[in-house]
Design a protein around this motif. Structure first.
Motif: not given
Length: 600
Positions: A85-92, A96-97, A113-122
């Motif tokens: 499971l990978r979690i990223f700051n931001g989308i697109g 950044t991982e 916690e993310s650094k912005s209002n967007e986060i991606t979970v893979l």
């Protein structure tokens, strides 16, 4: 490289510019505006081989996202190479991982916690043997007390606590035991029980306040808010929820809502084999009332049952049941709710952020009660129940839940009751009601300048009122209250001072009268008066008694008349103990000295 892995890599590249949820490895997912829940496919069973899912989570600008795991069980035999499971700051492409995670039974106690209002979970799975996958919840970082959908009351030691439930806790694989107001078994997931109790929305999530108490031997089963609680047995503890208290009945069962306030699109009427006429009228739709229910003549989606509450109320829920008659297996299994302020323009109830009409779970049989809550509540005067699915015939009884609505600064709305319907219209009215897909804005004309003699004309007045001129001046309530707050204490203090002065003057005057009274003894005679009064006082003890003074005859001859009188007064108390002859001798001596003749 195996063909399956190559296909997975191609799918991941295609998903980078995809929507909020893409892939064949996605399980239960609810992505709300401030919180949500997501799981891997087949959770809590073993996830399949060669799957992938990507979730793109966005909250409002200026907020950040916090992710918390309720369960994490991803096989790590390949050192997180193909199962992870990978979690990223931001989308697109600019993301950044934050981290890459795997492990069977991994304890993810910390939140991410993310650094912005967007986060991606893979999530990606390759060839593996075991692993349940994961369940995660997210919220904005302001919700410090976020819990997951798997947390139970036994996870907390406090007797009372408040937690934030994420959206999406109506889990298909979880179960609860209990009802309100008796309470829920301590093994029940807190947030799912909160959805059943109607204190939190499955679409939005929300705050819950929990109270722990001693368990009971048996927990009943019930259906509410599309959640079925199962029968439960003895437990050491149970929990209940603190609520606002706006869940009282509004008058269908008690009769506070009168018969003319209950109307319907049509009424089922027939004559049975005995020749008796039957009419299942709208006023029969009272919950818990014995006898037949209301039933519609037609069986289509244009039928409705309407309640007029006479004024705006805060409506928080509805309880429905079927025919309650074993020989008539009729009930409504799904329905819509419409509401109105004037009985003419109607709005269909929708959950916040959802474009489709809310379809409520109805009854599953003819006799069990089913409750549905409105989150957020409805504020309206008129309520309509519009059945969409039913068993054989449209038949039901119902009760509304809620409380009085207190308007905060909003002027009252003037509405007219709907015109009375003809009896023929009640029997078979299949014309569809006018349904508004959203509350239309109300347009009003700007106010015209007010003349000296009259008020401006009403632009949207629904009741005829006479033109009344204002000939009185409205007092300033605020100024009067402030003036009274100052004057009342001052008047009380002045009155108290006057009373004290009057009491003191009266007391001083009374003392003066006692000092200068008519019956007061002159100053020169007070000592003799006191000595005369001593004879009435208790005698002193023997050891302190003084020896009386005795005078001889020669000493008496040398005494002055005043001294003899004083001597007689002094000896008067002791004469009682002398003999008659001695008393007579003393008195004769005194009379001789004073020149007075005493007669005995």
């Amino acid at each position: 490289m195996p063909l399956s892995l190559l296909l997975l890599l191609i799918l991941v590249l295609l998903l980078e510019d995809a929507g909020a949820q893409q892939g064949d490895g996605c399980g239960h997912t609810v992505l709300g505006p401030e919180s949500g829940t997501l799981t891997s496919i087949n959770y809590p069973q073993t996830y399949p081989n060669s799957t992938v899912c990507e979730w793109e989570i966005r909250v409002k600008m200026g907020e950040r996202v916090r992710i918390k795991f309720g369960d994490f069980d991803i096989e790590d035999s390949d050192s997180c190479h193909f199962n992870y499971l990978r979690i990223f700051n931001g989308i697109g492409v600019s993301r950044t991982e934050i981290g890459k995670y795997c492990g069977l039974g991994l304890q993810m106690n910390h939140s991410i916690e993310s650094k912005s209002n967007e986060i991606t979970v893979l999530f990606m799975s390759g060839i593996h043997v075991s692993g349940r996958g994961f369940l995660a919840s997210y919220s904005i970082v302001d919700k410090q007390d976020l819990i997951t959908c798997l947390d139970t009351a036994s996870s907390f030691l406090e007797p009372e606590f408040s937690k934030y439930c994420p959206a999406g806790c109506l889990l298909p694989f979880a179960e609860i035991s209990g009802t309100i107001p008796h309470g829920y078994r301590d093994s029940s997931p807190l947030c799912m029980a909160g959805v059943h109790a109607g204190v939190v929305s499955n679409i939005l999530g929300g705050q819950i306040s929990v109270v722990i108490s001693k368990g009971i031997p048996y927990y009943e089963s019930s259906l509410a808010n599309n959640v079925t609680s199962v029968v439960g047995h003895l437990s050491t503890s149970l929990f209940t929820f603190k609520t606002s208290g706006c869940y009282g009945t509004l008058g269908m069962e008690s009769g506070v809502i009168a018969d003319p306030q209950i109307t319907a699109s049509s009424v089922l009427e027939w004559t049975d084999h005995t020749g008796q006429e039957n009419s299942w009228k709208p006023e029969k739709a009272r919950l818990k009332k014995p006898g037949p229910p209301w039933a519609a003549f037609a069986t289509d989606e244009y039928q409705w049952l309407q309640i007029d509450l006479n004024k705006e109320k805060k409506i928080t829920g509805i309880v429905t049941t079927g025919s309650t008659m074993v020989e008539h297996n009729y009930y409504v299994s799904a329905y819509r709710i419409l509401y109105s302020d004037d009985g003419q323009r109607w709005t269909v109830y929708r959950e916040p952020g959802v474009e489709q009409d809310k379809i409520f779970q109805g009854n599953k049989d003819y006799h069990q009660d089913v409750r549905n809550n409105f989150l957020p509540p409805i504020v309206a005067r008129f309520i309509r129940v519009n059945p969409t699915q039913w068993q054989q015939k449209i038949a039901m009884k119902m009760e509304l839940l809620g409380c009085q609505f207190i308007s905060k600064g909003r002027p009252p709305k003037l509405t007219q009751p709907p015109p009375p319907r003809d009896s023929n219209d009640l029997k078979n009215t299949t014309a569809p009601p006018k349904i508004a897909k959203g509350r239309a804005p109300k347009f009003t004309q700007p106010l015209q300048p007010r003349s000296n003699n009259e008020f401006p004309a009403q632009t949207e007045q629904t009741t005829a009122t006479p033109d009344i001129k204002n000939t009185t001046v409205t007092p300033s309530v605020t100024k009067d209250v402030a003036l009274a707050a100052v004057l009342v204490p001052v008047l009380v203090m002045v009155l108290t001072a006057l009373i004290l002065l009057a009491v003191c003057a009266w007391h001083w005057r009374s003392r003066k009268k006692k000092t200068e009274g008519t019956y007061d003894l002159p100053y020169w005679d007070r000592a003799g008066w006191w000595k005369g009064m001593k004879q009435f006082l208790p005698a002193k003890s023997v050891e302190h008694e003084e020896t009386p003074v005795r005078y001889s005859s020669s000493e008496v001859n040398h005494l002055s008349p005043r001294e003899v009188t004083t001597m007689l007064q002094t000896d008067s108390a002791g004469n009682c103990g002398l003999g008659a002859r001695e008393r007579k001798t003393r008195l004769q001596v005194a009379a001789k000295c004073c020149g007075t003749c005493w007669v005995f």
